[in-house]
Scaffold this motif. Structure first.
Motif, PDB file in Angstrom:
ATOM      1  N   VAL A 156       0.936  -1.292  -0.082  1.00 20.68           N
ATOM      2  CA  VAL A 156       0.071   0.101  -0.030  1.00 20.68           C
ATOM      3  C   VAL A 156       1.047   1.175  -0.081  1.00 20.68           C
ATOM      4  O   VAL A 156       1.821   1.383   0.918  1.00 20.68           O
ATOM      5  CB  VAL A 156      -0.864  -0.074   1.159  1.00 20.68           C
ATOM      6  N   CYS A 157       0.655   2.130  -0.813  1.00 27.58           N
ATOM      7  CA  CYS A 157       1.385   3.301  -0.886  1.00 27.58           C
ATOM      8  C   CYS A 157       0.832   4.678  -1.195  1.00 27.58           C
ATOM      9  O   CYS A 157       0.052   4.833  -1.781  1.00 27.58           O
ATOM     10  CB  CYS A 157       2.449   3.173  -2.347  1.00 27.58           C
ATOM     11  N   ASP A 158       1.203   5.533  -0.098  1.00 32.07           N
ATOM     12  CA  ASP A 158       0.794   6.918  -0.291  1.00 32.07           C
ATOM     13  C   ASP A 158       1.612   7.789  -1.549  1.00 32.07           C
ATOM     14  O   ASP A 158       2.715   7.919  -1.031  1.00 32.07           O
ATOM     15  CB  ASP A 158       0.860   7.630   1.027  1.00 32.07           C
ATOM     16  N   MET A 159       0.953   7.760  -2.472  1.00 34.98           N
ATOM     17  CA  MET A 159       1.857   8.596  -3.409  1.00 34.98           C
ATOM     18  C   MET A 159       1.448  10.008  -3.758  1.00 34.98           C
ATOM     19  O   MET A 159       1.368  10.638  -4.942  1.00 34.98           O
ATOM     20  CB  MET A 159       1.678   7.648  -4.736  1.00 34.98           C
ATOM     21  N   SER A 160       0.889  10.551  -2.714  1.00 33.54           N
ATOM     22  CA  SER A 160       0.230  12.004  -2.963  1.00 33.54           C
ATOM     23  C   SER A 160       1.128  12.801  -3.790  1.00 33.54           C
ATOM     24  O   SER A 160       0.609  13.690  -4.387  1.00 33.54           O
ATOM     25  CB  SER A 160      -0.123  12.611  -1.462  1.00 33.54           C
ATOM     26  N   SER A 161       2.623  12.850  -3.348  1.00 39.66           N
ATOM     27  CA  SER A 161       3.335  14.014  -3.981  1.00 39.66           C
ATOM     28  C   SER A 161       4.246  13.467  -5.275  1.00 39.66           C
ATOM     29  O   SER A 161       4.905  14.350  -5.498  1.00 39.66           O
ATOM     30  CB  SER A 161       4.198  14.659  -2.921  1.00 39.66           C
ATOM     31  N   ASP A 162       4.037  12.473  -5.719  1.00 39.20           N
ATOM     32  CA  ASP A 162       4.805  11.949  -6.788  1.00 39.20           C
ATOM     33  C   ASP A 162       4.004  11.113  -7.765  1.00 39.20           C
ATOM     34  O   ASP A 162       4.485  10.466  -8.738  1.00 39.20           O
ATOM     35  CB  ASP A 162       6.181  11.370  -6.490  1.00 39.20           C
ATOM     36  N   ILE A 163       2.529  10.759  -7.528  1.00 39.05           N
ATOM     37  CA  ILE A 163       1.770  10.079  -8.629  1.00 39.05           C
ATOM     38  C   ILE A 163       2.128  10.808  -9.830  1.00 39.05           C
ATOM     39  O   ILE A 163       2.339  11.972  -9.947  1.00 39.05           O
ATOM     40  CB  ILE A 163       0.396  10.082  -8.160  1.00 39.05           C
ATOM     41  N   PHE A 164       2.180   9.847 -10.808  1.00 35.55           N
ATOM     42  CA  PHE A 164       2.001  10.316 -12.208  1.00 35.55           C
ATOM     43  C   PHE A 164       3.530  11.073 -12.851  1.00 35.55           C
ATOM     44  O   PHE A 164       3.430  11.847 -13.670  1.00 35.55           O
ATOM     45  CB  PHE A 164       0.816  11.255 -12.854  1.00 35.55           C
ATOM     46  N   SER A 165       4.473  10.842 -11.884  1.00 34.83           N
ATOM     47  CA  SER A 165       5.628  11.695 -12.001  1.00 34.83           C
ATOM     48  C   SER A 165       6.967  10.891 -12.562  1.00 34.83           C
ATOM     49  O   SER A 165       7.659  11.271 -13.191  1.00 34.83           O
ATOM     50  CB  SER A 165       6.164  12.403 -10.808  1.00 34.83           C
ATOM     51  N   ARG A 166       6.739   9.531 -12.582  1.00 33.22           N
ATOM     52  CA  ARG A 166       7.804   8.654 -12.909  1.00 33.22           C
ATOM     53  C   ARG A 166       7.090   7.471 -13.173  1.00 33.22           C
ATOM     54  O   ARG A 166       6.188   6.737 -12.550  1.00 33.22           O
ATOM     55  CB  ARG A 166       8.743   8.714 -11.849  1.00 33.22           C
ATOM     56  N   ILE A 172      -2.807   2.312  -4.114  1.00 33.10           N
ATOM     57  CA  ILE A 172      -2.281   3.434  -4.194  1.00 33.10           C
ATOM     58  C   ILE A 172      -3.043   4.614  -3.931  1.00 33.10           C
ATOM     59  O   ILE A 172      -4.445   4.573  -4.289  1.00 33.10           O
ATOM     60  CB  ILE A 172      -1.682   3.675  -5.659  1.00 33.10           C
ATOM     61  N   TYR A 173      -2.868   5.740  -3.066  1.00 34.01           N
ATOM     62  CA  TYR A 173      -3.607   6.659  -2.880  1.00 34.01           C
ATOM     63  C   TYR A 173      -2.908   7.924  -3.054  1.00 34.01           C
ATOM     64  O   TYR A 173      -1.651   7.941  -2.724  1.00 34.01           O
ATOM     65  CB  TYR A 173      -4.568   6.601  -1.701  1.00 34.01           C
ATOM     66  N   ALA A 174      -3.783   9.009  -3.490  1.00 31.63           N
ATOM     67  CA  ALA A 174      -2.888  10.381  -3.475  1.00 31.63           C
ATOM     68  C   ALA A 174      -3.998  11.558  -3.670  1.00 31.63           C
ATOM     69  O   ALA A 174      -5.013  11.614  -4.066  1.00 31.63           O
ATOM     70  CB  ALA A 174      -2.398  10.239  -4.860  1.00 31.63           C
ATOM     71  N   GLY A 175      -3.678  12.322  -2.452  1.00 31.31           N
ATOM     72  CA  GLY A 175      -4.335  13.591  -2.740  1.00 31.31           C
ATOM     73  C   GLY A 175      -4.049  14.229  -3.828  1.00 31.31           C
ATOM     74  O   GLY A 175      -2.711  14.276  -4.421  1.00 31.31           O
ATOM     75  N   ALA A 176      -5.039  14.904  -4.416  1.00 35.27           N
ATOM     76  CA  ALA A 176      -4.841  15.449  -5.752  1.00 35.27           C
ATOM     77  C   ALA A 176      -3.867  16.648  -6.118  1.00 35.27           C
ATOM     78  O   ALA A 176      -3.274  16.864  -7.027  1.00 35.27           O
ATOM     79  CB  ALA A 176      -6.406  15.662  -6.561  1.00 35.27           C
ATOM     80  N   GLN A 177      -3.422  17.343  -5.033  1.00 36.38           N
ATOM     81  CA  GLN A 177      -3.329  18.777  -4.873  1.00 36.38           C
ATOM     82  C   GLN A 177      -1.725  18.734  -5.230  1.00 36.38           C
ATOM     83  O   GLN A 177      -1.017  20.073  -4.741  1.00 36.38           O
ATOM     84  CB  GLN A 177      -3.751  19.377  -3.818  1.00 36.38           C
ATOM     85  N   LYS A 178      -1.086  17.818  -5.810  1.00 39.58           N
ATOM     86  CA  LYS A 178       0.394  18.030  -6.181  1.00 39.58           C
ATOM     87  C   LYS A 178       0.239  17.861  -7.842  1.00 39.58           C
ATOM     88  O   LYS A 178       0.467  18.778  -8.423  1.00 39.58           O
ATOM     89  CB  LYS A 178       1.508  16.966  -5.616  1.00 39.58           C
ATOM     90  N   ASN A 179       0.313  16.627  -8.160  1.00 43.34           N
ATOM     91  CA  ASN A 179       0.616  16.360  -9.840  1.00 43.34           C
ATOM     92  C   ASN A 179      -0.854  16.181 -10.467  1.00 43.34           C
ATOM     93  O   ASN A 179      -0.603  16.139 -11.629  1.00 43.34           O
ATOM     94  CB  ASN A 179       1.474  15.286  -9.769  1.00 43.34           C
ATOM     95  N   MET A 180      -1.941  16.134  -9.782  1.00 41.90           N
ATOM     96  CA  MET A 180      -3.001  15.889 -10.450  1.00 41.90           C
ATOM     97  C   MET A 180      -4.311  16.792 -10.520  1.00 41.90           C
ATOM     98  O   MET A 180      -4.848  16.533 -11.507  1.00 41.90           O
ATOM     99  CB  MET A 180      -3.552  14.469  -9.717  1.00 41.90           C
ATOM    100  N   GLY A 181      -4.290  17.654  -9.662  1.00 38.02           N
ATOM    101  CA  GLY A 181      -5.493  18.573  -9.909  1.00 38.02           C
ATOM    102  C   GLY A 181      -5.409  19.471  -8.418  1.00 38.02           C
ATOM    103  O   GLY A 181      -4.310  19.435  -7.823  1.00 38.02           O
ATOM    104  N   PRO A 182      -6.775  20.043  -8.319  1.00 43.49           N
ATOM    105  CA  PRO A 182      -6.575  20.745  -7.107  1.00 43.49           C
ATOM    106  C   PRO A 182      -7.060  20.257  -5.897  1.00 43.49           C
ATOM    107  O   PRO A 182      -7.408  19.140  -5.926  1.00 43.49           O
ATOM    108  CB  PRO A 182      -8.066  21.981  -7.504  1.00 43.49           C
ATOM    109  N   ALA A 183      -6.796  20.818  -4.785  1.00 45.84           N
ATOM    110  CA  ALA A 183      -7.445  20.109  -3.562  1.00 45.84           C
ATOM    111  C   ALA A 183      -8.732  19.980  -3.454  1.00 45.84           C
ATOM    112  O   ALA A 183      -9.650  20.874  -4.178  1.00 45.84           O
ATOM    113  CB  ALA A 183      -7.158  21.162  -2.327  1.00 45.84           C
TER     114      ALA A 183
END
Lengths: 356, 356
Positions: free
Chosen positions: B167-177, B187-198
């Motif tokens: 299980v991985c929190d990829m909030s700040s590097d999802i879709f980056s590599r 996999i989970y990720a808050g949107a507000q880095k690489n994916m969209g608004p908060a």
């Protein structure tokens, strides 16, 4: 042609709110940055959150009365869970009034926590009325009700006097009418009817009722945590909170709840009068419990559905289809819907009477 | 002058995403209605949710591999709770790697559920490295890690091979590599880095790992419920989901993760090379664990802080302040940040060397 938007939610917002919100997506406060790409800890956004929280209390007449307003993630459905987590004691019980689909949802989550008494239900008549004359167990930790039932078009006009916290899901009629809001221990509302876009939920909580359950509460579900962190325990739903603030400012400039209530009464009277007058239509809710937010009605003769649908669609009306569990039509006439749109609908109903 | 936005999150989004999102707030798909005022059950929005879900899986290379993508309320912080609720068995245990503030938060929520083993921690050095060579209890229900540590500027490059769900929190590097995302159970990720608004959180879940805990899970926290309801168990965060879709479309048009990874590598190399070359600066993270998303660095001589701050602010740079728990500077160089902005920062550092 701008549509006449009777959508049940997400629903119509004031035009000036939409314009300001769109501008903030491009450039917020002339900062050279979008609202979507600034830190929620930035001075500009902290000011938004602070004003939204204080303005919500001000509009409800709750400033300085021991309440806190929070703008949280999750929708009202997450509050169904947060209510028992924060208010039901380990050995205690809760009392619920069952007036529709959302009440059923709230009751279901509470039952997983402890004894949950349904004091009355209108399920027997597909929730077309608000039960009255029920008694509430004196030893309940709280009493929960739903002020307005979006799907069934009923609305509570009186709230019981109880010695326990009164908890109310006001998702579909918050900020629409004057009430003594200080009767309530907790009020919550998903934004997407009268307050803003989907994605944020207002929780108004009397601080003194918290901290009494003896439960260990997960951080994200703990209202005391959210209060302590000034509604920024984690990154809040920035855009939805800002658009909600714009809507609250619009309401304040209009004269607040007392002013909008007059408009809402006029809209509801206009539409219900036509439903009652026009022999082709009938309302679904018991008259004394009719909602001033969601007006549900049927054709007397369902075979004329297509003809009526063509007529209102041609008039530029959208979002009039009834919920599948009631059928027919539902005109949601929230704060931001102008009376002119109601008049267009009434005119279409009259036209239908002449031509059908 | 458009700012060079190094904000750690909410953070820079592609300019075309901001323009399309603003337009949708005024008029969505030429419907005459705003995206904010239409039903989430409308054909137009259902199409948004469906495309966002399938495009997320496509970009991660997970289409047809038994995964579901969900766009949920609550932020990654609510996932800290949903992970044990959905994956930790009643009598079981969980294993966590402690690499920073967010890992600490995830561990705290898990501990309230059951035995939670911290297999290794870099707390001893203020989280400036990623622990290696740890062993994971073979009987754990899952192993949880944080792929990128926004605050401390470290990033995992290798993930353990385990026989339990990873299980991985990829909030700040999802879709980056590029990674073999099929290694992960969740996999989970808050949107507000690489994916969209908060305001919205992506959850990617391998369906077969669900339904095994023996726990009763509240509806809003139950991933199986969210899958069954096609990510619309309740009204979703409409605007944040749409803006996320726009960002995913932008990424796909650019060539997907492999294309953006090349850009991200070039940006990181440019900036770290300057930090290592310039005698006035030093990086805070151990070199082999440096993050390609959040570049943390300090001045060798803190008394020169004001002079450097004046210099980069004059260059139109914003959002460069380090997190209070590390100090100094943090340049967040997420997907949408152009290399030209990194060059402006590097030029400011060189200029500072010449003039300080």
């Amino acid at each position: 042609m701008k549509k006449h938007n009777f959508s049940a939610g997400p629903s119509i917002l004031p035009q000036e709110v939409l314009q300001k919100a769109a501008q903030a997506v491009l450039d917020f406060n002339d900062s050279g940055l979008s609202l979507l790409e600034i830190s929620h800890r930035s001075k500009d956004f902290v000011a938004v959150m602070d004003e939204a929280r204080s303005l919500a209390l001000e509009l409800l007449g709750l400033t300085g009365k021991g309440y806190q307003a929070l703008f949280l993630h999750g929708g009202a459905s997450l509050e169904f869970l947060m209510v028992p987590y924060n208010l039901m004691t380990k050995a205690g019980k809760a009392a619920y009034l069952e007036t529709g689909t959302w009440a059923v949802g709230a009751i279901k989550e509470a039952k997983a926590f402890g004894e949950t008494v349904v004091v009355a239900s209108s399920k027997d008549a597909n929730f077309n009325y608000i039960p009255k004359g029920y008694s509430i167990p004196g030893d309940a930790d709280y009493f929960h009700c739903t002020s307005n039932n979006t799907i069934f078009g009923t609305q509570m006009t009186e709230f019981p006097d109880v010695d326990m916290p009164l908890v109310c899901d006001m998702s579909s009629d918050i900020f629409s009418r004057e009430l003594d809001f200080s009767k309530f221990g907790m009020i919550y509302a998903g934004a997407q009817k009268n307050m803003g876009p989907a994605g944020v939920t207002l929780v108004v909580i009397k601080e003194e009722i918290l901290g009494k359950t003896g439960r260990s509460i997960p951080n994200m579900l703990n209202l005391q945590q959210h209060i302590e962190k000034e509604s920024m325990y984690n990154t809040p739903p920035v855009f939805a909170t800002y658009a909600s603030l714009l809507t609250l400012q619009w309401l304040k400039n209009l004269g607040g709840i007392s002013a909008i209530e007059k408009q809402n009464n006029a809209k509801a009277e206009l539409l219900y009068a036509e439903i009652d007058r026009n022999p082709l239509f009938k309302g679904t809710a018991v008259k004394e419990d009719r909602s001033k937010m969601n007006v549900c009605f049927l054709l007397e003769d369902e075979s004329k559905t297509e003809a009526f649908d063509n007529l209102w669609k041609a008039a530029g009306i959208s979002g009039l289809a009834g919920h599948r569990s009631v059928g027919g039509y539902r005109a949601s006439i929230y704060n931001a819907l102008p009376i002119q749109s109601v008049q267009v609908l009434v005119d279409a109903m009259k036209e239908f009477e002449r031509t059908a």
